[in-house]
Design a protein around this motif. Structure first.
Motif, PDB file in Angstrom:
ATOM      1  N   THR B 173      17.372   0.157  -1.299  1.00  0.00           N
ATOM      2  CA  THR B 173      15.944  -0.115  -1.518  1.00  0.00           C
ATOM      3  C   THR B 173      15.058   1.052  -1.089  1.00  0.00           C
ATOM      4  N   ASP B 174      15.660   2.222  -0.876  1.00  0.00           N
ATOM      5  CA  ASP B 174      14.924   3.389  -0.391  1.00  0.00           C
ATOM      6  C   ASP B 174      14.740   4.381  -1.529  1.00  0.00           C
ATOM      7  N   ASP B 324       6.024   5.899   7.598  1.00  0.00           N
ATOM      8  CA  ASP B 324       5.480   4.864   6.714  1.00  0.00           C
ATOM      9  C   ASP B 324       6.242   4.725   5.407  1.00  0.00           C
ATOM     10  N   ILE B 325       6.901   5.810   4.970  1.00  0.00           N
ATOM     11  CA  ILE B 325       7.557   5.701   3.664  1.00  0.00           C
ATOM     12  C   ILE B 325       8.974   5.148   3.765  1.00  0.00           C
ATOM     13  N   ASP B 326       9.412   4.819   4.970  1.00  0.00           N
ATOM     14  CA  ASP B 326      10.644   4.019   5.089  1.00  0.00           C
ATOM     15  C   ASP B 326      10.224   2.574   4.864  1.00  0.00           C
ATOM     16  N   LEU B 327      10.080   2.211   3.588  1.00  0.00           N
ATOM     17  CA  LEU B 327       9.305   1.020   3.250  1.00  0.00           C
ATOM     18  C   LEU B 327       9.955  -0.284   3.713  1.00  0.00           C
ATOM     19  N   LEU B 328      11.243  -0.457   3.466  1.00  0.00           N
ATOM     20  CA  LEU B 328      11.830  -1.782   3.694  1.00  0.00           C
ATOM     21  C   LEU B 328      12.779  -1.880   4.893  1.00  0.00           C
ATOM     22  N   GLY B 329      13.303  -0.753   5.373  1.00  0.00           N
ATOM     23  CA  GLY B 329      14.322  -0.786   6.416  1.00  0.00           C
ATOM     24  C   GLY B 329      13.952  -1.653   7.616  1.00  0.00           C
ATOM     25  N   SER B 330      12.773  -1.431   8.189  1.00  0.00           N
ATOM     26  CA  SER B 330      12.388  -2.175   9.384  1.00  0.00           C
ATOM     27  C   SER B 330      12.225  -3.655   9.076  1.00  0.00           C
ATOM     28  N   GLN B 331      11.692  -3.961   7.900  1.00  0.00           N
ATOM     29  CA  GLN B 331      11.515  -5.361   7.494  1.00  0.00           C
ATOM     30  C   GLN B 331      12.865  -6.074   7.367  1.00  0.00           C
ATOM     31  N   ILE B 332      13.805  -5.372   6.751  1.00  0.00           N
ATOM     32  CA  ILE B 332      15.134  -5.974   6.565  1.00  0.00           C
ATOM     33  C   ILE B 332      15.761  -6.272   7.923  1.00  0.00           C
ATOM     34  N   TRP B 333      15.656  -5.309   8.826  1.00  0.00           N
ATOM     35  CA  TRP B 333      16.248  -5.478  10.149  1.00  0.00           C
ATOM     36  C   TRP B 333      15.615  -6.644  10.892  1.00  0.00           C
ATOM     37  N   LEU B 334      14.298  -6.754  10.773  1.00  0.00           N
ATOM     38  CA  LEU B 334      13.585  -7.858  11.424  1.00  0.00           C
ATOM     39  C   LEU B 334      14.077  -9.204  10.884  1.00  0.00           C
TER      40      LEU B 334
END
Lengths: 359, 359, 359
Positions: B173-174, B324-334
């Motif tokens: 998704t990156d 900021d442009i690591d758009l989904l990684g942190s969301q997925i981990w959360l």
């Protein structure tokens, strides 16, 4: 002359492996000629590093891990003197500062993103790194004597061992094993003679001088010093990881083998060897001979060190019995331990210790 | 339009590896066509399983361990629809009940001896298992959209990665990595344009829509959508382990790549990929082209993920710096973490977040 | 006749691997013929040993570690009946005493330096060592019956397994698996008959006698005992690690297979097999046949034991379900555990237990 009784100490250690990790020292990471147009991966003291040469030709060393997504930077490439990560193309200059984050609309302020860096000095054809990323080094790396001096022949070699640092250092500075591991090359049993070894503690190391040593009877000595009857022979340890053997044949001829060992991990050594000599015959003739002998000797030692290292790990630690003729091993271990704890003590006066040994 | 400052968070983690183990979810164990006349061994979430088809054609999944002497049942055979252990010949029916103990004079009462079973659903050509042997699943596996629908071409592929689930999901998704890892196939740096990415939390996942994205300049896009000037592009994460990329070219044409990832272990992914498309040219022509491109892309990603995974384990954990442009990684981990703890929170209102990005 | 109900015990163990370490017993380290002019390395109970034959022909066993610098002594050589270390040439006599330290001016007093020794007995063509280096053995090794007796043919074989000791012992003394693992060689399912097994605890082991057993229907039995209608069949366990199978065909003919297992480590067995028989046909004819059959059987078992061992370790321990026809496994485990704790209890009276079993 004092009569020596065989002195046997009890096993020094039980279920312990003699590993010291000295970070506040310089170690050779690679040879200068290896740093060309690609990043180079090396491991020093268990720390994975990436080395590269920036636009100004200066060598840099970072932790081999992109601060972004932790890809090894050594798998990236060098673009205009910047080290570029292969995953998202982040670019780092020689100071470790990130200069480009592709896709990000605003370039980040300088130094906000930084790779972890290690101090680097290039000297004598080697790239040295300082083992502590957070400390400012107050010393310079060891300088190899007589390198490129007129009348001397010098070259560099690199060997890889499976060994602890202590075991490899003791091995180089140990005489009794030469009659067995290097049977025929150095010494052979029937021709033993009793001589005196003088052990001297030095500010950053310890030295053994062998007094009245006859020229070793083996092949190596006969080739290198055909005319010499007696030799001056010194074995030295220099902190943190240098073992040095010096032979002087009369006033004019000498052979110096300096082994600067880089602990890749607790059980692997990358050994950078510098050989410098002035011998009776010209350098172009002696060099291939000395090279062949050195290579044979080091490969024989590497086999023994590997067997020793594997056995010690198999038994969960070493259990050594030490006699008086194990001249430097205990001294080296003591200094490594003191240096690791930052408690290297300089004795008030450096006294000599004299030991008799059959060689 | 709000002006973005480069936003750099401190490393999220230190000496920790981002592994979540979500057991109360469905995962693909194998493709339906693999279950024939022999038992099949697969590992899901680190659990060794044996799969087989009983006399009624229904698929079953047991722990791959005979309850008697713990031999892997997958090394046995199927006899009259029963799974027979190769050591003592105990036979199990599809429900896991032992129906024969050769040598024992009285047949044991039914269900006294049972293999440990996992819930199985067969759907869309895949055998899904529920990761928790003790729970009764209250959901059904994910249904792949448009599979076998008229006008669409669909096929399935299987890839094996060395990666954590999080790293593999983020990778799919990156967008920024495509210019480097897939240089030439997707995008190339000189032709970057600033666009807007809209991130939307969804009940069971999170989605990014790229607004006003030009057709990527690389080879892949030119082949797949030769006439399209603009594309609608979505990247999605769907719990627990699905990454989805959707391209729409005008009203009629679309390409949907759904990657349902099964964590074999914490560091290995079995990736079941379903490609469904309706493009300008006929399916029989487009399919080999799309297949080749997909295979190239996934193999390039697998190399990066392996390098990342090995490096993170070598360093004893990851230490990421996120922009900021690591758009989904942190969301997925959360979401993975919340789901693992059984505390997946649905926000009261799903708000959008808009980020500018150069593509 | 008492009616048996199928008796199922709950899993005996969870997350535990059935390993017992019995040190106060004799184990075979190697065959006598292996000790010639070179030191031999063997591992027993996880202990690395070096074995060699001294000047007087007597076998000795030391810890495989030079007391000086911990090199494996097995990498040295035998010089005039002394074992010499390859690193510094220290020499040890058969009692373990160091007799030479090359280079040391005064020879150390006798026995000041000693290798760690293990008691050795040579018997029946095998070199047995006692597993406890500190204890004085009060027993002798097991004596194989009828070895070299007139009219009997005997030979020795050696096999290597991946298995726990318990699993390997149970496997040899277990009948039900023969119809599956050795399908066709021993027994096959359609011809099963109910017989009685009598289990008898013995002072140092446990025995099963199979009463009224028909000659097994498989190939092996038809070749070995072509004329016999009934057989006397015994399976025995003898502490610490011997499994024995005895067949008697009428009054004159018998076949005894004794497997003396040495645990190399917790999960590896070196199996020393002694076959002794008196059969209708001459030994020179029967021997290659019996040899081939035995070898086939043991290789089939080794595959099952490896699969079992790997699976148990993969699951972090075994979880066994046991029925009445698992005749000896639980008894063996009980005795191994008691012997390990030094609490082997002799029951006041040895009673028999009778079980019905289909063979």
């Amino acid at each position: 002359m004092e009569v020596q009784k065989p002195h046997l100490t009890l096993p020094l250690t039980k279920s312990h492996i003699s590993v010291a990790r000295l970070t506040n020292y310089w170690y050779i990471a690679c040879q200068s000629k290896e740093l060309r147009d690609k990043p180079v991966a090396r491991t020093v003291l268990g720390i994975p590093l990436v080395l590269f040469r920036g636009a100004d030709g200066k060598a840099s060393a970072f932790l081999d891990r992109c601060p972004h997504r932790n890809i090894p930077l050594s798998q990236g490439r060098i673009v205009d003197g910047y080290l570029e990560c292969g995953y998202h193309g982040w670019q780092f200059d020689g100071s470790g500062a990130c200069q480009a984050v592709p896709g990000l609309c605003s370039i980040p302020e300088n130094n906000r993103i930084k790779a972890s860096t290690y101090s680097v000095v290039e000297q004598d054809g080697f790239v040295w790194i300082f083992g502590n990323p957070d400390a400012e080094p107050t010393t310079l790396p060891y300088q190899f004597p007589n390198v490129n001096e007129n009348g001397y022949t010098t070259w560099r070699e690199e060997f890889c061992y499976e060994s602890t640092l202590l075991a490899a250092l003791e091995n180089v500075t140990d005489v009794p094993h030469t009659a067995f591991v290097h049977r025929g090359l150095f010494r052979s049993e029937p021709k033993r003679k009793q001589i005196t070894a003088v052990i001297r503690r030095q500010p950053n190391g310890v030295e053994t001088e062998y007094v009245d040593e006859p020229r070793p009877s083996g092949l190596a000595a006969r080739i290198i010093a055909p005319g010499a009857a007696e030799v001056s022979h010194f074995d030295r340890f220099i902190l943190p990881s240098i073992a040095q053997v010096e032979y002087q044949f009369g006033k004019n001829y000498s052979l110096l083998v300096t082994q600067a060992m880089t602990p890749v991990s607790d059980f692997h050594i990358q050994n950078f060897v510098v050989v410098t000599f002035r011998l009776g015959l010209p350098g172009w003739l002696m060099r291939p001979i000395v090279k062949l002998l050195l290579s044979s000797i080091i490969h024989q030692d590497a086999l023994v060190l590997k067997a020793q290292s594997e056995n010690i790990r198999r038994f969960g630690g070493e259990q050594f019995m030490t006699t008086d003729i194990d001249l430097l091993g205990s001294q080296i271990w003591l200094m490594l331990q003191q240096a690791e704890r930052g408690e290297l003590r300089q004795p008030k006066e450096f006294t000599e210790k004299r030991i008799h040994i059959h060689v």
